[in-house]
Scaffold this motif. Structure first.
Motif, PDB file in Angstrom:
ATOM      1  N   LEU A   1       0.838  -1.205   0.000  1.00  0.00           N
ATOM      2  CA  LEU A   1       0.000   0.000   0.000  1.00  0.00           C
ATOM      3  C   LEU A   1       0.871   1.253   0.000  1.00  0.00           C
ATOM      4  O   LEU A   1       0.571   2.227  -0.693  1.00  0.00           O
ATOM      5  N   ASP A   2       1.937   1.220   0.769  1.00  0.00           N
ATOM      6  CA  ASP A   2       2.895   2.332   0.787  1.00  0.00           C
ATOM      7  C   ASP A   2       3.426   2.584  -0.620  1.00  0.00           C
ATOM      8  O   ASP A   2       3.463   3.730  -1.102  1.00  0.00           O
ATOM      9  N   SER A   3       3.821   1.529  -1.313  1.00  0.00           N
ATOM     10  CA  SER A   3       4.368   1.671  -2.664  1.00  0.00           C
ATOM     11  C   SER A   3       3.323   2.214  -3.636  1.00  0.00           C
ATOM     12  O   SER A   3       3.636   3.037  -4.509  1.00  0.00           O
ATOM     13  N   ILE A   4       2.075   1.773  -3.473  1.00  0.00           N
ATOM     14  CA  ILE A   4       1.001   2.237  -4.357  1.00  0.00           C
ATOM     15  C   ILE A   4       0.741   3.728  -4.172  1.00  0.00           C
ATOM     16  O   ILE A   4       0.685   4.496  -5.146  1.00  0.00           O
ATOM     17  N   LEU A   5       0.576   4.157  -2.931  1.00  0.00           N
ATOM     18  CA  LEU A   5       0.293   5.570  -2.668  1.00  0.00           C
ATOM     19  C   LEU A   5       1.477   6.449  -3.052  1.00  0.00           C
ATOM     20  O   LEU A   5       1.297   7.564  -3.561  1.00  0.00           O
ATOM     21  N   THR A   6       2.681   5.943  -2.827  1.00  0.00           N
ATOM     22  CA  THR A   6       3.872   6.690  -3.229  1.00  0.00           C
ATOM     23  C   THR A   6       3.909   6.861  -4.743  1.00  0.00           C
ATOM     24  O   THR A   6       4.193   7.953  -5.253  1.00  0.00           O
ATOM     25  N   LYS A   7       3.613   5.785  -5.459  1.00  0.00           N
ATOM     26  CA  LYS A   7       3.597   5.832  -6.918  1.00  0.00           C
ATOM     27  C   LYS A   7       2.558   6.829  -7.424  1.00  0.00           C
ATOM     28  O   LYS A   7       2.850   7.665  -8.293  1.00  0.00           O
ATOM     29  N   LEU A   8       1.357   6.774  -6.879  1.00  0.00           N
ATOM     30  CA  LEU A   8       0.291   7.675  -7.327  1.00  0.00           C
ATOM     31  C   LEU A   8       0.636   9.126  -7.034  1.00  0.00           C
ATOM     32  O   LEU A   8       0.396  10.016  -7.862  1.00  0.00           O
ATOM     33  N   ALA A   9       1.180   9.375  -5.842  1.00  0.00           N
ATOM     34  CA  ALA A   9       1.519  10.747  -5.453  1.00  0.00           C
ATOM     35  C   ALA A   9       2.588  11.337  -6.364  1.00  0.00           C
ATOM     36  O   ALA A   9       2.603  12.553  -6.617  1.00  0.00           O
ATOM     37  N   LYS A  10       3.487  10.497  -6.862  1.00  0.00           N
ATOM     38  CA  LYS A  10       4.547  10.977  -7.745  1.00  0.00           C
ATOM     39  C   LYS A  10       4.076  11.097  -9.189  1.00  0.00           C
ATOM     40  O   LYS A  10       4.491  12.009  -9.904  1.00  0.00           O
TER      41      LYS A  10
END
Length: 268
Positions: free
Chosen positions: A172-181
């Motif tokens: 989930l951390d990786s997903i939200l990080t990806k979307l935010a970037k």
């Protein structure tokens, strides 16, 4: 002569005292740096960029992705929370609202969504066109095994849920990080998890695991000014049968509407 000796003695004592004070302060500072106490530890800096605000744009452009909740499974009207959000935002703001794409997939897990984000360029193109990104993910990671075997006498295993937590939170951390970037100018709304088995787990321990998941999601979101976690746990807590579909897992039409209203409230 005596007064001169007294003067030098006073100066020497003052110098020694200052040195001791300086050394003491240095030792304390090093000790505090190496072993910070809860009251003195400095939290990591938070991003200070202005938060994205889709309701202030000329038009609201939505991309939704995730699992069956984003797809709208269980809503006999076919709307799901995504269409409800679009309708409510258009009504409240008087602006045009569009769903560019609903990419929800029944049964999707965090590993599958993360793989898509990393390997499918068309998703990046769609996400960059949005000023509001809606996301549900995580329910299948934690609950899919229980839902497949579910009946009203099934005992939910909180220990099994807890073991599934760390790797899925990491994804989930990786997903939200990806979307935010990918789109730092869009408002990204992650819909927190609720407990569909809250009325069958008499120990209440499964709810503790879900609350831990939601807490971890909030910690991740705190790092990004354009990510918001919308809680839904309380919406199903008191009377889950009223707001769940007949499968006792997905929201029904009224349940999805409650989620949409909560999202719109968070965006105001």
């Amino acid at each position: 002569m005596r007064s001169t000796r007294l003067l030098w003695r006073s100066a020497w004592i003052a110098a020694v005292a200052a040195t001791v004070l300086l050394l003491s302060g240095f030792v304390y500072a090093v000790r505090d740096l190496m072993n910070p106490s809860p009251s003195t530890a400095v939290p990591p800096p938070k991003a200070t960029a202005p938060a994205a605000d889709p309701v202030k744009q000329n038009k609201i452009q939505i991309v939704a992705l995730g699992d069956s909740l984003t797809k709208g499974m269980g809503d006999v009207s076919g709307n799901g929370y995504v269409q409800d959000v679009k309708r409510l935002l258009a009504k409240d703001t008087g602006k045009s609202a569009y769903v560019i794409s609903n990419l929800g997939v029944n049964g999707y897990r965090s590993d599958q969504l993360l793989a898509d984000l990393n390997t499918k360029p068309f998703l990046t193109d769609l996400l960059k066109r949005a000023n509001l990104i809606l996301l549900t993910i995580g329910g299948n990671d934690l609950f899919n095994y229980a839902w497949q075997e579910f009946n009203l006498t099934t005992n939910i295993n909180p220990e099994a849920l807890l073991q599934r937590l760390p790797p899925n939170v990491k994804r989930l951390d990786s997903i939200l990080t990806k979307l935010a970037k990918v789109n730092p100018d869009a408002r990204i709304v992650y819909v927190g998890l609720y407990n569909p088995f809250i009325d069958t787990d008499k120990t209440g321990k499964s709810s503790d695991v879900i609350q831990r998941w939601n807490y971890e999601a909030s910690l991740i979101a705190d790092r990004y000014p354009n990510v918001t976690v919308v809680p839904t746990f309380d919406l199903f807590e008191k009377n889950p049968a009223k707001y769940l579909y007949t499968d006792h897992f997905h929201p029904n039409q009224e349940g999805y509407l409650r989620i949409a209203e909560r999202i719109v409230q968070a965006l105001k």
